[in-house]
Design an enzyme around this catalytic site. Sequence first.
Site, PDB file in Angstrom:
ATOM      1  N   ALA A  68      -4.974  -9.855  -1.603  1.00  0.00           N
ATOM      2  CA  ALA A  68      -5.734  -8.603  -1.512  1.00  0.00           C
ATOM      3  C   ALA A  68      -4.794  -7.435  -1.308  1.00  0.00           C
ATOM      4  O   ALA A  68      -3.684  -7.589  -0.802  1.00  0.00           O
ATOM      5  CB  ALA A  68      -6.738  -8.682  -0.362  1.00  0.00           C
ATOM      6  N   ASP A  69      -5.264  -6.268  -1.701  1.00  0.00           N
ATOM      7  CA  ASP A  69      -4.529  -5.041  -1.448  1.00  0.00           C
ATOM      8  C   ASP A  69      -5.544  -3.945  -1.133  1.00  0.00           C
ATOM      9  O   ASP A  69      -6.574  -3.837  -1.802  1.00  0.00           O
ATOM     10  CB  ASP A  69      -3.665  -4.643  -2.643  1.00  0.00           C
ATOM     11  CG  ASP A  69      -2.603  -3.643  -2.231  1.00  0.00           C
ATOM     12  OD1 ASP A  69      -1.641  -4.057  -1.564  1.00  0.00           O
ATOM     13  OD2 ASP A  69      -2.751  -2.440  -2.539  1.00  0.00           O
TER      14      ASP A  69
END
Length: 191
Positions: A68-69
Site C-alpha cells: 500500500a501507499d
Amino acid sequence: MEIILASNSPRRKKILTDMKLDFKVIPSNYDEKINTDTFSYDLIEDLATQKCLDVVRRVGNDKIVIGADTVVVLHNKILGKPKSEDIAKKMLSDLSGQTHSVVTSICGINTKTNRAALISTTSYVRFKTLTDEQIKFYIDNYKPFDKAGSYGIQELPDGYIDKYEGSLENIIGLDSESLKSVLKQLGFECS
C-alpha cells in the site's frame, strides 16, 4: 493462504489486527522515491504495486501479499514525509484552513494464482486555521516525520481538524473495506 503485509507501518498493522486477520509482516525494500510532486492515481498505484512485487519476489507460493501507499494531496501536489522540522512546519502551514485529499492505493497479489487486485480510496480532510504555536506544539510533541503530509489524523489534538469526509481508516493508512475487496478478488474471504 498466508497474508503478508509488505509494510512496517504500525498504523497498517493495527488495522489488519483489528480486522482479525492472521498475517505476517515482510517490509518492502522498494525505493519509494518519486520524480515528481504532481499527483496522479497511476503514480500512487504504481508505488503500491512495486512495493507488493518486491515482497512477492521473496516469498513462496500460497501467499497473498498486500502492498500500500498513502499520499496527502493539496492542490494536486503530493505532500510526502517531511525530512526536517522546517518542511513539516511548511506542510502544516500549507494545510492550515484548507481541504486536501488523502489517497491510499492497495495492491494485492496471490502468489499461487498470480492474480493481482488494485484499488484506490480517496478521503478528504479540512484543517482549521492553525496558529504557529499549534504547529510548533504538534511537531515538538508528535514528531510527524514518518507521516505523509506531516500529520497523523489519529493523534491530532482537539482543535486541529474542522472535518473529514470518507474513510477515517484510509486517512490513517489503509481502509479495511477496500482491503476486504482486494482480498475477495484474490480468493480470500474475510469473516
